[in-house]
Design an enzyme around this catalytic site. Structure first.
Site, PDB file in Angstrom:
ATOM      1  N   ASP A 182       0.777  -1.242   0.000  1.00 49.47           N
ATOM      2  CA  ASP A 182       0.000   0.000   0.000  1.00 49.47           C
ATOM      3  C   ASP A 182       0.814   1.300   0.000  1.00 49.47           C
ATOM      4  O   ASP A 182       0.558   2.180  -0.794  1.00 49.47           O
ATOM      5  CB  ASP A 182      -0.961   0.018   1.196  1.00 49.47           C
ATOM      6  CG  ASP A 182      -1.900  -1.182   1.206  1.00 49.47           C
ATOM      7  OD1 ASP A 182      -1.612  -2.184   0.516  1.00 49.47           O
ATOM      8  OD2 ASP A 182      -2.916  -1.124   1.896  1.00 49.47           O
TER       9      ASP A 182
ATOM     10  N   GLU B 287       1.051  -9.344  11.487  1.00 55.27           N
ATOM     11  CA  GLU B 287       0.812  -8.931  10.097  1.00 55.27           C
ATOM     12  C   GLU B 287       2.153  -8.667   9.390  1.00 55.27           C
ATOM     13  O   GLU B 287       2.365  -9.084   8.272  1.00 55.27           O
ATOM     14  CB  GLU B 287      -0.052  -7.668  10.086  1.00 55.27           C
ATOM     15  CG  GLU B 287      -0.444  -7.203   8.684  1.00 55.27           C
ATOM     16  CD  GLU B 287      -1.342  -5.978   8.691  1.00 55.27           C
ATOM     17  OE1 GLU B 287      -1.583  -5.404   9.770  1.00 55.27           O
ATOM     18  OE2 GLU B 287      -1.796  -5.592   7.597  1.00 55.27           O
TER      19      GLU B 287
HETATM   20  C1  GLC Z   1      -3.147  -4.442   3.657  1.00 53.77           C
HETATM   21  C2  GLC Z   1      -2.013  -4.969   2.794  1.00 53.77           C
HETATM   22  C3  GLC Z   1      -2.581  -5.778   1.639  1.00 53.77           C
HETATM   23  C4  GLC Z   1      -3.479  -6.881   2.189  1.00 53.77           C
HETATM   24  C5  GLC Z   1      -4.528  -6.332   3.160  1.00 53.77           C
HETATM   25  C6  GLC Z   1      -5.266  -7.427   3.914  1.00 53.77           C
HETATM   26  O1  GLC Z   1      -3.939  -3.550   2.962  1.00 53.77           O
HETATM   27  O2  GLC Z   1      -1.210  -3.928   2.319  1.00 53.77           O
HETATM   28  O3  GLC Z   1      -1.559  -6.320   0.851  1.00 53.77           O
HETATM   29  O4  GLC Z   1      -4.095  -7.567   1.153  1.00 53.77           O
HETATM   30  O5  GLC Z   1      -3.924  -5.510   4.115  1.00 53.77           O
HETATM   31  O6  GLC Z   1      -4.381  -8.249   4.610  1.00 53.77           O
END
Ligand code: GLC
Length: 419
Positions: A162, A389
Protein backbone atom coordinates in the site's frame (compact mmCIF):
# COMPACT_ATOMS: atom_id res chain seq x y z
CA UNK A 1 2.62 -32.04 15.17
CA UNK A 2 4.70 -29.08 16.32
CA UNK A 3 2.96 -26.41 18.33
CA UNK A 4 3.79 -23.97 15.56
CA UNK A 5 1.66 -26.06 13.21
CA UNK A 6 -1.14 -26.25 15.77
CA UNK A 7 -1.06 -22.50 16.31
CA UNK A 8 -1.15 -21.80 12.59
CA UNK A 9 -4.14 -24.09 12.05
CA UNK A 10 -5.92 -22.57 15.04
CA UNK A 11 -5.52 -19.07 13.55
CA UNK A 12 -6.77 -20.18 10.14
CA UNK A 13 -9.83 -21.77 11.75
CA UNK A 14 -10.47 -18.80 14.00
CA UNK A 15 -10.52 -16.39 11.02
CA UNK A 16 -12.61 -18.75 8.86
CA UNK A 17 -16.08 -17.33 8.16
CA UNK A 18 -17.37 -20.52 6.50
CA UNK A 19 -16.66 -19.92 2.82
CA UNK A 20 -13.99 -17.24 3.10
CA UNK A 21 -11.35 -16.22 5.63
CA UNK A 22 -10.79 -12.71 7.03
CA UNK A 23 -7.14 -11.56 7.20
CA UNK A 24 -7.54 -10.78 10.90
CA UNK A 25 -10.35 -9.83 13.25
CA UNK A 26 -11.07 -6.10 13.60
CA UNK A 27 -8.60 -4.51 11.21
CA UNK A 28 -9.71 -6.42 8.07
CA UNK A 29 -13.24 -7.88 8.49
CA UNK A 30 -13.88 -8.91 4.82
CA UNK A 31 -12.36 -11.12 2.11
CA UNK A 32 -9.19 -9.85 0.42
CA UNK A 33 -8.13 -11.18 -2.96
CA UNK A 34 -4.46 -12.21 -2.69
CA UNK A 35 -4.86 -12.98 1.00
CA UNK A 36 -7.43 -15.64 0.12
CA UNK A 37 -5.34 -17.24 -2.62
CA UNK A 38 -2.31 -17.51 -0.35
CA UNK A 39 -4.50 -18.60 2.56
CA UNK A 40 -5.77 -21.55 0.55
CA UNK A 41 -2.19 -22.84 0.41
CA UNK A 42 -2.20 -23.05 4.19
CA UNK A 43 -5.66 -24.59 4.35
CA UNK A 44 -4.66 -27.40 1.99
CA UNK A 45 -2.45 -28.81 4.75
CA UNK A 46 -5.47 -29.74 6.86
CA UNK A 47 -8.58 -29.43 4.63
CA UNK A 48 -8.20 -29.59 0.85
CA UNK A 49 -11.89 -29.07 0.12
CA UNK A 50 -11.93 -25.93 2.24
CA UNK A 51 -8.88 -24.60 0.39
CA UNK A 52 -10.70 -24.81 -2.97
CA UNK A 53 -13.74 -23.12 -1.48
CA UNK A 54 -11.63 -20.12 -0.47
CA UNK A 55 -10.81 -19.45 -4.13
CA UNK A 56 -14.29 -20.41 -5.38
CA UNK A 57 -15.82 -17.79 -3.12
CA UNK A 58 -13.48 -15.10 -4.37
CA UNK A 59 -14.29 -15.90 -8.01
CA UNK A 60 -18.02 -15.97 -7.32
CA UNK A 61 -17.59 -12.18 -7.05
CA UNK A 62 -15.63 -11.70 -10.26
CA UNK A 63 -16.98 -8.83 -12.37
CA UNK A 64 -18.53 -9.57 -15.79
CA UNK A 65 -15.55 -7.79 -17.41
CA UNK A 66 -13.20 -10.35 -15.84
CA UNK A 67 -11.75 -8.26 -13.01
CA UNK A 68 -11.52 -9.89 -9.60
CA UNK A 69 -11.93 -7.17 -6.96
CA UNK A 70 -9.45 -6.64 -4.17
CA UNK A 71 -12.09 -6.76 -1.41
CA UNK A 72 -15.45 -8.56 -1.20
CA UNK A 73 -17.64 -6.98 1.49
CA UNK A 74 -19.60 -10.10 2.41
CA UNK A 75 -21.13 -8.66 5.57
CA UNK A 76 -21.70 -5.16 6.86
CA UNK A 77 -18.95 -3.97 9.23
CA UNK A 78 -18.31 -0.39 10.34
CA UNK A 79 -14.81 -1.23 11.51
CA UNK A 80 -13.20 -0.71 8.09
CA UNK A 81 -12.81 2.36 5.91
CA UNK A 82 -13.38 2.85 2.97
CA UNK A 83 -16.46 0.62 3.00
CA UNK A 84 -18.99 -0.24 0.26
CA UNK A 85 -20.69 3.16 0.33
CA UNK A 86 -17.44 4.88 -0.67
CA UNK A 87 -16.65 2.42 -3.46
CA UNK A 88 -20.25 2.38 -4.71
CA UNK A 89 -19.49 -0.26 -7.35
CA UNK A 90 -23.11 -1.36 -7.59
CA UNK A 91 -22.45 -5.10 -7.41
CA UNK A 92 -24.96 -7.66 -6.01
CA UNK A 93 -22.59 -8.30 -3.10
CA UNK A 94 -20.59 -5.09 -2.64
CA UNK A 95 -16.94 -5.15 -3.66
CA UNK A 96 -14.15 -2.64 -4.15
CA UNK A 97 -13.50 -1.48 -7.72
CA UNK A 98 -9.77 -2.19 -8.06
CA UNK A 99 -7.86 -5.46 -8.13
CA UNK A 100 -4.85 -7.09 -6.44
CA UNK A 101 -1.88 -9.31 -7.43
CA UNK A 102 -3.04 -12.26 -9.55
CA UNK A 103 -1.87 -15.09 -7.30
CA UNK A 104 -4.89 -17.31 -8.11
CA UNK A 105 -3.33 -19.11 -11.10
CA UNK A 106 -0.29 -20.06 -9.07
CA UNK A 107 -2.45 -21.20 -6.15
CA UNK A 108 -4.65 -23.28 -8.42
CA UNK A 109 -1.72 -25.14 -9.84
CA UNK A 110 -0.17 -25.75 -6.44
CA UNK A 111 -3.45 -26.99 -4.94
CA UNK A 112 -3.94 -29.29 -7.92
CA UNK A 113 -0.39 -30.63 -8.13
CA UNK A 114 -0.23 -31.44 -4.43
CA UNK A 115 -3.83 -32.65 -4.01
CA UNK A 116 -4.24 -36.04 -2.38
CA UNK A 117 -7.74 -36.32 -3.88
CA UNK A 118 -6.95 -35.76 -7.57
CA UNK A 119 -10.47 -36.46 -8.83
CA UNK A 120 -12.00 -33.86 -6.50
CA UNK A 121 -9.24 -31.41 -7.40
CA UNK A 122 -9.89 -31.84 -11.10
CA UNK A 123 -13.57 -31.07 -10.67
CA UNK A 124 -12.72 -27.86 -8.81
CA UNK A 125 -9.97 -26.79 -11.18
CA UNK A 126 -12.07 -27.26 -14.32
CA UNK A 127 -14.59 -24.74 -12.98
CA UNK A 128 -11.98 -22.19 -11.92
CA UNK A 129 -9.68 -22.41 -14.93
CA UNK A 130 -11.77 -20.31 -17.38
CA UNK A 131 -12.49 -17.76 -14.65
CA UNK A 132 -8.82 -17.20 -13.87
CA UNK A 133 -8.10 -17.09 -17.60
CA UNK A 134 -10.74 -14.35 -17.99
CA UNK A 135 -9.02 -12.35 -15.26
CA UNK A 136 -5.66 -12.63 -17.02
CA UNK A 137 -7.28 -11.58 -20.33
CA UNK A 138 -8.84 -8.59 -18.59
CA UNK A 139 -5.45 -7.59 -17.16
CA UNK A 140 -3.64 -7.51 -20.48
CA UNK A 141 -6.54 -5.85 -22.31
CA UNK A 142 -7.26 -3.04 -19.84
CA UNK A 143 -3.94 -2.55 -18.03
CA UNK A 144 -1.65 -2.85 -21.03
CA UNK A 145 -3.63 -1.09 -23.74
CA UNK A 146 -0.48 -0.34 -25.77
CA UNK A 147 0.58 -4.02 -25.74
CA UNK A 148 3.94 -3.59 -24.00
CA UNK A 149 3.73 -7.01 -22.33
CA UNK A 150 3.52 -5.52 -18.83
CA UNK A 151 0.45 -4.29 -16.93
CA UNK A 152 0.13 -1.14 -14.82
CA UNK A 153 -1.44 -0.73 -11.42
CA UNK A 154 -3.67 2.33 -11.07
CA UNK A 155 -3.82 2.50 -7.29
CA UNK A 156 -1.12 1.62 -4.71
CA UNK A 157 -3.58 -0.77 -3.03
CA UNK A 158 -3.58 -2.88 -6.19
CA UNK A 159 0.08 -3.79 -5.65
CA UNK A 160 -0.78 -5.03 -2.16
CA UNK A 161 2.19 -2.92 -0.96
CA UNK A 162 0.00 0.00 0.00
CA UNK A 163 2.44 2.73 1.09
CA UNK A 164 5.70 1.57 -0.50
CA UNK A 165 8.38 4.17 -1.18
CA UNK A 166 7.92 3.14 -4.84
CA UNK A 167 4.75 5.20 -5.07
CA UNK A 168 6.06 8.44 -3.55
CA UNK A 169 7.09 10.17 -6.80
CA UNK A 170 4.15 9.14 -9.02
CA UNK A 171 1.82 9.80 -6.09
CA UNK A 172 2.89 13.46 -6.02
CA UNK A 173 0.87 13.85 -9.18
CA UNK A 174 -2.35 12.70 -7.50
CA UNK A 175 -4.31 15.68 -6.15
CA UNK A 176 -6.15 15.71 -2.85
CA UNK A 177 -8.59 18.54 -3.39
CA UNK A 178 -12.32 17.95 -3.36
CA UNK A 179 -12.34 14.62 -1.51
CA UNK A 180 -15.22 13.99 0.89
CA UNK A 181 -14.42 14.23 4.61
CA UNK A 182 -13.68 10.84 6.18
CA UNK A 183 -12.59 9.04 9.35
CA UNK A 184 -9.93 6.37 9.12
CA UNK A 185 -10.49 3.09 10.95
CA UNK A 186 -7.11 1.41 10.53
CA UNK A 187 -5.44 3.74 13.02
CA UNK A 188 -8.02 2.70 15.63
CA UNK A 189 -6.84 -0.92 15.36
CA UNK A 190 -3.09 -0.40 14.92
CA UNK A 191 -0.42 2.13 15.91
CA UNK A 192 -0.67 5.20 13.58
CA UNK A 193 3.16 5.37 13.49
CA UNK A 194 3.14 2.00 11.72
CA UNK A 195 0.46 2.92 9.17
CA UNK A 196 0.31 5.13 6.04
CA UNK A 197 0.23 8.89 6.62
CA UNK A 198 -2.85 11.16 6.28
CA UNK A 199 -1.45 12.71 3.11
CA UNK A 200 -1.16 9.26 1.53
CA UNK A 201 -4.67 8.39 2.62
CA UNK A 202 -6.08 11.55 1.03
CA UNK A 203 -4.51 10.50 -2.27
CA UNK A 204 -5.79 6.92 -1.97
CA UNK A 205 -9.27 8.35 -1.63
CA UNK A 206 -8.92 10.86 -4.44
CA UNK A 207 -8.18 8.00 -6.82
CA UNK A 208 -11.15 5.98 -5.57
CA UNK A 209 -13.48 8.96 -6.02
CA UNK A 210 -12.00 9.65 -9.46
CA UNK A 211 -12.60 6.07 -10.65
CA UNK A 212 -16.06 6.08 -9.10
CA UNK A 213 -16.78 9.21 -11.17
CA UNK A 214 -16.00 7.13 -14.29
CA UNK A 215 -18.73 4.67 -13.29
CA UNK A 216 -16.14 1.94 -12.62
CA UNK A 217 -15.90 1.29 -16.34
CA UNK A 218 -12.66 -0.68 -16.22
CA UNK A 219 -11.89 0.05 -19.88
CA UNK A 220 -11.64 3.76 -19.05
CA UNK A 221 -9.60 3.82 -15.86
CA UNK A 222 -6.09 3.23 -17.23
CA UNK A 223 -5.86 6.23 -19.52
CA UNK A 224 -7.75 8.46 -17.08
CA UNK A 225 -5.50 7.70 -14.11
CA UNK A 226 -2.71 10.10 -13.09
CA UNK A 227 -1.15 7.10 -11.32
CA UNK A 228 0.01 4.29 -13.64
CA UNK A 229 2.93 2.23 -12.36
CA UNK A 230 4.49 -0.91 -13.82
CA UNK A 231 5.48 -2.90 -10.74
CA UNK A 232 7.92 -5.78 -11.38
CA UNK A 233 6.55 -7.82 -8.47
CA UNK A 234 2.96 -7.43 -9.59
CA UNK A 235 3.89 -8.39 -13.13
CA UNK A 236 6.01 -11.32 -11.97
CA UNK A 237 3.03 -12.75 -10.12
CA UNK A 238 0.82 -12.40 -13.20
CA UNK A 239 3.49 -13.91 -15.45
CA UNK A 240 4.02 -16.84 -13.09
CA UNK A 241 0.26 -17.34 -12.76
CA UNK A 242 -0.11 -17.28 -16.56
CA UNK A 243 2.64 -19.88 -16.98
CA UNK A 244 1.13 -22.07 -14.25
CA UNK A 245 -2.34 -21.73 -15.73
CA UNK A 246 -0.96 -22.67 -19.15
CA UNK A 247 0.56 -25.86 -17.72
CA UNK A 248 -2.65 -26.74 -15.93
CA UNK A 249 -4.78 -26.06 -19.00
CA UNK A 250 -2.51 -28.16 -21.16
CA UNK A 251 -2.77 -31.11 -18.79
CA UNK A 252 -6.55 -30.84 -18.87
CA UNK A 253 -6.78 -30.62 -22.64
CA UNK A 254 -7.76 -26.94 -22.70
CA UNK A 255 -5.35 -26.10 -25.49
CA UNK A 256 -6.67 -22.64 -26.41
CA UNK A 257 -6.41 -21.39 -22.82
CA UNK A 258 -2.97 -22.94 -22.57
CA UNK A 259 -1.71 -21.17 -25.70
CA UNK A 260 -3.18 -17.84 -24.65
CA UNK A 261 -1.57 -17.91 -21.21
CA UNK A 262 1.71 -19.22 -22.54
CA UNK A 263 1.84 -16.15 -24.81
CA UNK A 264 1.04 -13.76 -21.92
CA UNK A 265 3.88 -15.25 -19.89
CA UNK A 266 6.41 -15.18 -22.74
CA UNK A 267 5.70 -11.56 -23.66
CA UNK A 268 5.74 -10.46 -20.04
CA UNK A 269 8.97 -12.22 -19.29
CA UNK A 270 10.72 -10.62 -22.27
CA UNK A 271 9.47 -7.16 -21.24
CA UNK A 272 10.61 -7.59 -17.61
CA UNK A 273 14.18 -7.17 -18.79
CA UNK A 274 13.49 -3.46 -19.40
CA UNK A 275 12.93 -3.01 -15.63
CA UNK A 276 16.32 -4.41 -14.61
CA UNK A 277 18.80 -2.07 -12.87
CA UNK A 278 22.46 -3.08 -12.68
CA UNK A 279 23.10 -0.30 -10.18
CA UNK A 280 20.55 -1.73 -7.72
CA UNK A 281 21.06 -5.42 -8.53
CA UNK A 282 17.32 -5.86 -8.94
CA UNK A 283 14.29 -4.79 -10.95
CA UNK A 284 12.63 -1.38 -10.49
CA UNK A 285 9.14 0.04 -11.05
CA UNK A 286 8.45 2.16 -14.11
CA UNK A 287 6.28 5.26 -13.95
CA UNK A 288 4.19 4.78 -17.09
CA UNK A 289 3.11 8.44 -17.15
CA UNK A 290 6.67 9.80 -17.45
CA UNK A 291 8.27 6.64 -18.82
CA UNK A 292 11.05 6.80 -16.19
CA UNK A 293 12.26 4.01 -13.91
CA UNK A 294 11.54 4.83 -10.25
CA UNK A 295 14.69 5.06 -8.15
CA UNK A 296 13.50 2.88 -5.27
CA UNK A 297 14.97 -0.56 -4.59
CA UNK A 298 11.90 -2.09 -3.01
CA UNK A 299 10.84 -5.65 -2.42
CA UNK A 300 8.71 -5.34 -5.58
CA UNK A 301 11.89 -5.68 -7.61
CA UNK A 302 13.02 -8.72 -5.61
CA UNK A 303 9.65 -10.40 -5.92
CA UNK A 304 10.35 -10.45 -9.65
CA UNK A 305 12.19 -13.71 -8.90
CA UNK A 306 8.76 -15.36 -8.66
CA UNK A 307 8.59 -15.64 -12.46
CA UNK A 308 11.15 -17.42 -14.63
CA UNK A 309 13.78 -14.66 -14.83
CA UNK A 310 17.27 -15.62 -16.08
CA UNK A 311 19.29 -17.41 -13.39
CA UNK A 312 22.00 -14.71 -13.40
CA UNK A 313 19.29 -12.21 -12.42
CA UNK A 314 18.11 -14.52 -9.63
CA UNK A 315 21.69 -14.83 -8.34
CA UNK A 316 22.04 -11.04 -8.34
CA UNK A 317 18.77 -10.71 -6.42
CA UNK A 318 20.03 -13.23 -3.84
CA UNK A 319 23.19 -11.12 -3.37
CA UNK A 320 21.11 -7.94 -3.04
CA UNK A 321 19.06 -9.54 -0.27
CA UNK A 322 22.26 -10.61 1.53
CA UNK A 323 23.53 -7.04 1.27
CA UNK A 324 20.50 -5.72 3.19
CA UNK A 325 22.23 -7.13 6.25
CA UNK A 326 19.06 -7.16 8.38
CA UNK A 327 18.65 -9.66 11.22
CA UNK A 328 15.43 -10.91 9.60
CA UNK A 329 14.95 -11.08 5.86
CA UNK A 330 13.50 -9.80 3.50
CA UNK A 331 13.11 -6.09 4.36
CA UNK A 332 10.58 -4.35 2.11
CA UNK A 333 13.12 -1.58 1.47
CA UNK A 334 16.88 -1.63 1.95
CA UNK A 335 17.98 -0.10 5.28
CA UNK A 336 20.62 1.87 3.36
CA UNK A 337 17.86 3.96 1.75
CA UNK A 338 17.31 7.16 3.80
CA UNK A 339 13.55 6.71 3.28
CA UNK A 340 13.62 3.27 4.97
CA UNK A 341 11.29 3.07 7.99
CA UNK A 342 11.67 -0.20 9.95
CA UNK A 343 8.18 -0.10 11.45
CA UNK A 344 5.96 1.57 8.89
CA UNK A 345 3.91 -0.96 6.91
CA UNK A 346 5.52 -1.46 3.45
CA UNK A 347 8.40 1.01 3.91
CA UNK A 348 10.80 -1.38 5.65
CA UNK A 349 9.06 -4.25 7.48
CA UNK A 350 9.21 -7.95 6.60
CA UNK A 351 6.07 -9.63 5.22
CA UNK A 352 5.94 -13.44 5.19
CA UNK A 353 3.89 -13.71 2.00
CA UNK A 354 6.51 -11.87 0.01
CA UNK A 355 9.25 -13.97 1.60
CA UNK A 356 7.40 -17.09 0.47
CA UNK A 357 7.12 -16.04 -3.15
CA UNK A 358 10.71 -14.82 -3.36
CA UNK A 359 11.97 -18.06 -1.80
CA UNK A 360 9.88 -20.17 -4.17
CA UNK A 361 11.20 -18.27 -7.19
CA UNK A 362 14.82 -18.37 -6.09
CA UNK A 363 14.62 -22.12 -5.50
CA UNK A 364 13.18 -22.66 -8.97
CA UNK A 365 15.98 -20.55 -10.45
CA UNK A 366 18.54 -22.80 -8.75
CA UNK A 367 19.43 -20.40 -5.93
CA UNK A 368 18.47 -22.99 -3.31
CA UNK A 369 20.77 -21.71 -0.61
CA UNK A 370 19.31 -18.20 -0.85
CA UNK A 371 15.81 -19.69 -0.70
CA UNK A 372 16.70 -21.75 2.36
CA UNK A 373 18.01 -18.68 4.16
CA UNK A 374 14.66 -16.95 3.63
CA UNK A 375 12.73 -19.99 4.85
CA UNK A 376 14.91 -20.31 7.96
CA UNK A 377 14.71 -16.59 8.72
CA UNK A 378 10.91 -16.59 8.30
CA UNK A 379 10.44 -19.44 10.76
CA UNK A 380 12.94 -17.91 13.15
CA UNK A 381 10.87 -14.72 13.04
CA UNK A 382 7.64 -16.54 13.86
CA UNK A 383 9.27 -18.46 16.72
CA UNK A 384 10.60 -15.17 18.08
CA UNK A 385 7.56 -12.96 17.58
CA UNK A 386 4.40 -14.94 16.80
CA UNK A 387 1.92 -14.59 13.95
CA UNK A 388 1.77 -10.86 13.23
CA UNK A 389 0.81 -8.93 10.10
CA UNK A 390 4.38 -7.65 9.51
CA UNK A 391 7.66 -7.28 11.42
CA UNK A 392 10.57 -4.91 12.06
CA UNK A 393 13.45 -6.46 10.07
CA UNK A 394 16.04 -5.26 12.60
CA UNK A 395 14.45 -6.34 15.89
CA UNK A 396 11.73 -8.75 14.76
CA UNK A 397 9.13 -6.73 16.69
CA UNK A 398 5.61 -7.87 15.63
CA UNK A 399 3.62 -5.02 14.03
CA UNK A 400 0.11 -4.26 12.71
CA UNK A 401 -2.66 -6.80 13.28
CA UNK A 402 -2.16 -9.98 15.32
CA UNK A 403 -3.16 -13.63 14.72
CA UNK A 404 -2.84 -12.97 11.03
CA UNK A 405 -4.27 -15.40 8.49
CA UNK A 406 -1.79 -15.30 5.63
CA UNK A 407 1.14 -15.33 8.02
CA UNK A 408 -0.24 -18.55 9.51
CA UNK A 409 -0.80 -20.02 6.04
CA UNK A 410 2.77 -19.24 5.02
CA UNK A 411 4.12 -20.85 8.17
CA UNK A 412 2.45 -24.13 7.18
CA UNK A 413 4.02 -23.84 3.75
CA UNK A 414 7.47 -22.95 5.10
CA UNK A 415 7.35 -25.83 7.60
CA UNK A 416 6.58 -28.26 4.79
CA UNK A 417 9.53 -26.94 2.79
CA UNK A 418 11.89 -27.17 5.72
CA UNK A 419 10.94 -30.79 6.34
C1 GLC B 1 -3.15 -4.44 3.66
C2 GLC B 1 -2.01 -4.97 2.79
C3 GLC B 1 -2.58 -5.78 1.64
C4 GLC B 1 -3.48 -6.88 2.19
C5 GLC B 1 -4.53 -6.33 3.16
C6 GLC B 1 -5.27 -7.43 3.91
O1 GLC B 1 -3.94 -3.55 2.96
O2 GLC B 1 -1.21 -3.93 2.32
O3 GLC B 1 -1.56 -6.32 0.85
O4 GLC B 1 -4.09 -7.57 1.15
O5 GLC B 1 -3.92 -5.51 4.11
O6 GLC B 1 -4.38 -8.25 4.61
Amino acid sequence: MTSLTENAIEILRENDRGSYTVPTKGLYPFQWNWDSCLTSLGQRHFDEARAWTEIDTLFAHQWPCGMVPHIVFHKHDDGYFPGPDVWATNRPVPTSGITQPAVAGFALRRLYDLASDKAAAETRVRVLLPKVAAWHRWFYATRDPAGTGLVAILHPWEAGRDNSIDWDTPFDRVPTDGISPYTRRDTQHADPAHRPTKEQYDRYLWLVEHFRGLGWDTTKLHDASPFQVVDPGFNAILIRASADLADLAEGLGETALAAENRAFAARGLAAMEGLWSDAHGQYLCRDRVTGALIDSASIGGLLAAFCAIPSARAQAIAATIDAHGTRFRVASHPPSDPRFDAKRYWRGPVWLVVNYMIADGLARAGAQEAADKITASSLDLIRTSGFAEYYDPMTGEPLGGGRFTWTAAMVLEFLSMEA
